[in-house]
Design an enzyme around this catalytic site. Structure first.
Site, PDB file in Angstrom:
ATOM      1  N   SER A 286       0.770  -1.163  -0.014  1.00  0.00           N
ATOM      2  CA  SER A 286       0.036  -0.049  -0.045  1.00  0.00           C
ATOM      3  C   SER A 286       0.838   1.305  -0.021  1.00  0.00           C
ATOM      4  CB  SER A 286      -1.010   0.037   1.246  1.00  0.00           C
ATOM      5  OG  SER A 286      -2.056   0.947   1.021  1.00  0.00           O
TER       6      SER A 286
ATOM      7  N   LYS B  91     -22.067  16.676   8.600  1.00  0.00           N
ATOM      8  CA  LYS B  91     -20.901  16.777   9.768  1.00  0.00           C
ATOM      9  C   LYS B  91     -20.492  15.544  10.457  1.00  0.00           C
ATOM     10  CE  LYS B  91     -17.838  19.221  11.851  1.00  0.00           C
ATOM     11  NZ  LYS B  91     -16.675  19.582  11.014  1.00  0.00           N
TER      12      LYS B  91
END
Length: 241
Positions: A58, A110
């Site tokens: 990765s 949010k």
């Protein structure tokens, strides 16, 4: 970054072997290291060889693509090209014990991907857009660093799978199979030198570059008081390579 600065400032350093042994990390940290590595090469002209140890996946592979060559030891596992945001939901458990989450928020997104509610379709679509954006960035880095990789084939390989050193070599994701000592020999060839002394940069015991390092070395002062190990997928709230 400190080690690269040290190598850049030392006129006796002719080449660098970057040892990688990592499953990856956050997008931001990976990109900062990659950017610094590219700037180091531009500034100094010193060749950099990536030496993959037992794991370079990765974000670690992302970083390796910034080097002039990649060598992996025979037992190395690499690849895992992709991006992930991991979240979970505990709403079922909360309902069983009679707990209800209430979020007072400035906008409907949010509390996006909060574990206190099941992820909504709109949230998933927005997060998928973030993932896709960072994924294309990853692919671009690999394409720039591995010129021999076919773009169409890369997308087939970049589904998060890992590769052995032999498999990675066959797909042109690495250049050679060997050990760190072989990487040193290769770096010497790139730097056109016959004799050299290999040095390893490391910080002395309890070294900390600034006050923010105090939590890691067990010293008193500003920093974490309690360190609790939890699984990686729970430990990170950021986007991961």
């Amino acid at each position: 970054l400190e080690k690269l600065d040290k190598a850049a400032a030392d006129k006796h350093v002719k080449a660098v072997v970057l040892r990688l042994n990592s499953p990856g990390g956050s997008v931001a940290a990976t990109d900062i290291m990659y950017h610094s590595l590219v700037e180091f090469k531009k500034k100094t002209g010193k060749p950099v060889i990536a030496s993959m140890m037992d794991m370079a996946c990765s974000g670690a592979y992302y970083l390796a693509c910034g080097c002039d060559g990649i060598i992996a030891q025979p037992s190395c596992v690499t690849g895992s090209i992709g991006t992930i945001i991991q979240t979970f939901s505990i709403t079922g458990t909360m309902e069983k014990i009679g707990v209800k989450a209430v979020a007072i928020k400035s906008g409907k997104m949010k509390d996006m991907a909060s574990p206190l509610h099941d992820i909504r379709k709109e949230e998933q679509e927005l997060l998928q857009g973030v993932i896709n954006d960072f994924y294309e960035q990853f692919l671009s880095v690999v394409m720039n660093g591995r010129e021999g990789v076919d773009k169409k084939r890369l997308r087939e390989l970049a589904d998060g799978r890992v590769f052995t050193a032999n498999q990675a070599l066959q797909e042109n994701l690495i250049d050679k199979i060997g050990y760190t000592s072989d990487g040193v020999k290769w770096a010497k060839q790139m730097a056109s030198i016959n004799k050299s002394r290999t040095v390893i940069y490391h910080g002395p015991h309890n070294y900390k570059p600034n006050i923010y390092g105090s939590a890691m070395n067990g010293s008193t002062g500003t920093g974490a008081l309690v360190n609790i190990e939890i699984p990686d997928w729970l430990n990170s709230s950021s986007v991961q390579f």
